[in-house]
Design a protein around this motif. Structure first.
Motif, PDB file in Angstrom:
ATOM      1  N   GLN A  71      42.762  13.014  41.030  1.00 33.33           N
ATOM      2  CA  GLN A  71      41.917  12.011  40.391  1.00 33.33           C
ATOM      3  C   GLN A  71      40.470  12.157  40.831  1.00 33.33           C
ATOM      4  OE1 GLN A  71      44.083   8.315  41.342  1.00 33.33           O
ATOM      5  NE2 GLN A  71      44.041   7.980  39.140  1.00 33.33           N
ATOM      6  N   ILE A  72      39.576  11.888  39.906  1.00 36.78           N
ATOM      7  CA  ILE A  72      38.142  11.832  40.192  1.00 36.78           C
ATOM      8  C   ILE A  72      37.750  10.368  40.064  1.00 36.78           C
ATOM      9  CG2 ILE A  72      35.851  12.599  39.458  1.00 36.78           C
ATOM     10  CD1 ILE A  72      37.294  15.058  38.213  1.00 36.78           C
ATOM     11  N   VAL A  73      37.595   9.697  41.201  1.00 31.33           N
ATOM     12  CA  VAL A  73      37.434   8.242  41.189  1.00 31.33           C
ATOM     13  C   VAL A  73      36.108   7.759  41.756  1.00 31.33           C
ATOM     14  CG1 VAL A  73      39.905   7.760  41.228  1.00 31.33           C
ATOM     15  CG2 VAL A  73      38.680   8.066  43.378  1.00 31.33           C
ATOM     16  N   SER A  74      35.223   8.648  42.107  1.00 31.43           N
ATOM     17  CA  SER A  74      33.963   8.248  42.722  1.00 31.43           C
ATOM     18  C   SER A  74      33.031   7.623  41.694  1.00 31.43           C
ATOM     19  CB  SER A  74      33.289   9.455  43.366  1.00 31.43           C
ATOM     20  OG  SER A  74      32.032   9.089  43.883  1.00 31.43           O
ATOM     21  N   LYS A  75      32.524   6.460  41.996  1.00 27.66           N
ATOM     22  CA  LYS A  75      31.561   5.791  41.114  1.00 27.66           C
ATOM     23  C   LYS A  75      30.128   6.214  41.470  1.00 27.66           C
ATOM     24  CE  LYS A  75      34.506   2.803  39.199  1.00 27.66           C
ATOM     25  NZ  LYS A  75      35.386   3.392  38.272  1.00 27.66           N
ATOM     26  N   GLU A  84      34.425  18.740  44.456  1.00 22.57           N
ATOM     27  CA  GLU A  84      35.376  18.701  45.570  1.00 22.57           C
ATOM     28  C   GLU A  84      36.822  18.768  45.077  1.00 22.57           C
ATOM     29  OE1 GLU A  84      36.733  15.611  49.046  1.00 22.57           O
ATOM     30  OE2 GLU A  84      34.617  15.654  48.477  1.00 22.57           O
ATOM     31  N   VAL A  85      37.137  18.032  44.020  1.00 21.92           N
ATOM     32  CA  VAL A  85      38.498  18.038  43.471  1.00 21.92           C
ATOM     33  C   VAL A  85      38.852  19.421  42.942  1.00 21.92           C
ATOM     34  CG1 VAL A  85      39.910  17.198  41.530  1.00 21.92           C
ATOM     35  CG2 VAL A  85      38.697  15.577  42.995  1.00 21.92           C
ATOM     36  N   ILE A  86      37.967  20.028  42.178  1.00 27.30           N
ATOM     37  CA  ILE A  86      38.258  21.357  41.636  1.00 27.30           C
ATOM     38  C   ILE A  86      38.395  22.374  42.761  1.00 27.30           C
ATOM     39  CG2 ILE A  86      37.319  23.238  40.232  1.00 27.30           C
ATOM     40  CD1 ILE A  86      36.293  21.041  38.316  1.00 27.30           C
ATOM     41  N   SER A  87      37.530  22.289  43.758  1.00 31.76           N
ATOM     42  CA  SER A  87      37.619  23.197  44.903  1.00 31.76           C
ATOM     43  C   SER A  87      38.947  23.027  45.640  1.00 31.76           C
ATOM     44  CB  SER A  87      36.447  22.928  45.863  1.00 31.76           C
ATOM     45  OG  SER A  87      36.571  23.720  47.018  1.00 31.76           O
ATOM     46  N   ASP A  88      39.348  21.784  45.879  1.00 31.02           N
ATOM     47  CA  ASP A  88      40.610  21.516  46.579  1.00 31.02           C
ATOM     48  C   ASP A  88      41.812  22.010  45.776  1.00 31.02           C
ATOM     49  OD1 ASP A  88      39.157  20.332  48.583  1.00 31.02           O
ATOM     50  OD2 ASP A  88      39.706  18.269  48.053  1.00 31.02           O
ATOM     51  N   ALA A 122      35.282   7.462  33.445  1.00 28.37           N
ATOM     52  CA  ALA A 122      35.505   7.028  34.823  1.00 28.37           C
ATOM     53  C   ALA A 122      36.982   7.107  35.157  1.00 28.37           C
ATOM     54  CB  ALA A 122      34.999   5.599  34.991  1.00 28.37           C
ATOM     55  N   ASP A 123      37.254   7.381  36.404  1.00 29.98           N
ATOM     56  CA  ASP A 123      38.630   7.478  36.903  1.00 29.98           C
ATOM     57  C   ASP A 123      39.453   8.497  36.120  1.00 29.98           C
ATOM     58  OD1 ASP A 123      38.044   5.577  38.789  1.00 29.98           O
ATOM     59  OD2 ASP A 123      38.763   3.920  37.578  1.00 29.98           O
ATOM     60  N   GLY A 124      38.820   9.588  35.750  1.00 24.40           N
ATOM     61  CA  GLY A 124      39.528  10.671  35.087  1.00 24.40           C
ATOM     62  C   GLY A 124      40.223  11.541  36.117  1.00 24.40           C
ATOM     63  N   ASN A 125      40.613  12.718  35.686  1.00 24.86           N
ATOM     64  CA  ASN A 125      41.208  13.654  36.621  1.00 24.86           C
ATOM     65  C   ASN A 125      40.664  15.036  36.354  1.00 24.86           C
ATOM     66  OD1 ASN A 125      42.871  14.747  34.479  1.00 24.86           O
ATOM     67  ND2 ASN A 125      44.171  12.971  34.730  1.00 24.86           N
ATOM     68  N   GLY A 126      40.870  15.897  37.303  1.00 23.97           N
ATOM     69  CA  GLY A 126      40.391  17.260  37.176  1.00 23.97           C
ATOM     70  C   GLY A 126      41.230  18.181  38.024  1.00 23.97           C
ATOM     71  N   GLY A 127      41.023  19.452  37.835  1.00 23.97           N
ATOM     72  CA  GLY A 127      41.772  20.411  38.622  1.00 23.97           C
ATOM     73  C   GLY A 127      41.705  21.788  38.005  1.00 23.97           C
ATOM     74  N   VAL A 128      42.772  22.563  38.234  1.00 25.71           N
ATOM     75  CA  VAL A 128      42.851  23.921  37.708  1.00 25.71           C
ATOM     76  C   VAL A 128      44.188  24.114  37.010  1.00 25.71           C
ATOM     77  CG1 VAL A 128      41.283  24.897  39.426  1.00 25.71           C
ATOM     78  CG2 VAL A 128      43.744  24.873  39.873  1.00 25.71           C
ATOM     79  N   GLU A 129      44.199  25.049  36.059  1.00 24.89           N
ATOM     80  CA  GLU A 129      45.429  25.405  35.374  1.00 24.89           C
ATOM     81  C   GLU A 129      45.430  26.905  35.152  1.00 24.89           C
ATOM     82  OE1 GLU A 129      45.846  23.714  31.450  1.00 24.89           O
ATOM     83  OE2 GLU A 129      43.702  23.854  31.098  1.00 24.89           O
ATOM     84  N   PHE A 130      46.626  27.473  35.071  1.00 25.39           N
ATOM     85  CA  PHE A 130      46.752  28.908  34.883  1.00 25.39           C
ATOM     86  C   PHE A 130      48.161  29.248  34.447  1.00 25.39           C
ATOM     87  CE2 PHE A 130      47.568  27.796  39.271  1.00 25.39           C
ATOM     88  CZ  PHE A 130      48.739  28.469  39.578  1.00 25.39           C
ATOM     89  N   ASP A 131      48.292  30.451  33.872  1.00 26.18           N
ATOM     90  CA  ASP A 131      49.603  30.977  33.506  1.00 26.18           C
ATOM     91  C   ASP A 131      50.091  31.869  34.637  1.00 26.18           C
ATOM     92  OD1 ASP A 131      49.537  29.671  31.083  1.00 26.18           O
ATOM     93  OD2 ASP A 131      48.853  31.427  29.961  1.00 26.18           O
TER      94      ASP A 131
END
Length: 143
Positions: A71-75, A84-88, A122-131
């Motif tokens: 989750q990306i929750v920082s206001k 930071e979320v994508i890096s983690d 706001a309060d979305g999410n992020g990350g990585v995806e792959f096959d």
């Protein structure tokens, strides 16, 4: 050694639960590309990739789409928290695939290209995806 789609799916969940339980709070094989907002984060969801099953002469190949999501929750500074979320999630996915390759001795097509994503609002999410493509040796049969 895993020789079926069912065994591959079960092993991914077992590895997430047994070896990454401090970092992956929800893991599920899903039929579609969705994250569960009502479940704890970070999440690992996975499903069959578009070109998921291939048959070869000496081996078969199974393709799964994996998504590592938080989750990306920082206001205050959403851009900084997004990085930071994508890096983690990038780091977690790299260690997860390395574990499958080294500890479970899977034959995986490398390198793997990852895509990052960020949900809008706001309060979305992020990350990585792959096959992830796993090569399965066929048993040696003699006649």
């Amino acid at each position: 050694m895993n020789r079926s789609l069912k065994q591959i799916i079960e092993t991914i969940e077992e590895v997430a639960i047994n070896s990454f339980s401090d970092e992956i709070k929800y893991v599920k094989f899903e039929r579609q590309k969705f994250t569960k907002k009502d479940k704890p984060f970070p999440q690992l969801t996975y499903f069959l990739a578009d070109t998921s099953l291939q048959i070869g002469q000496n081996s078969n190949k199974i393709g799964l789409r994996l998504m590592f999501v938080d989750q990306i929750v920082s206001k205050n500074d959403q851009d900084e928290y997004t990085k930071e979320v994508i890096s983690d999630m990038y780091d977690l996915s790299s260690r997860f695939v390395s574990h499958l390759y080294k500890e479970n001795r899977w034959s995986i097509d490398l390198p793997i290209a990852l895509s990052n994503f960020v949900a809008k609002g706001a309060d979305g999410n992020g990350g990585v995806e792959f096959d992830l493509f796993i090569n399965l040796s066929k048993p040696c049969l003699t006649t």
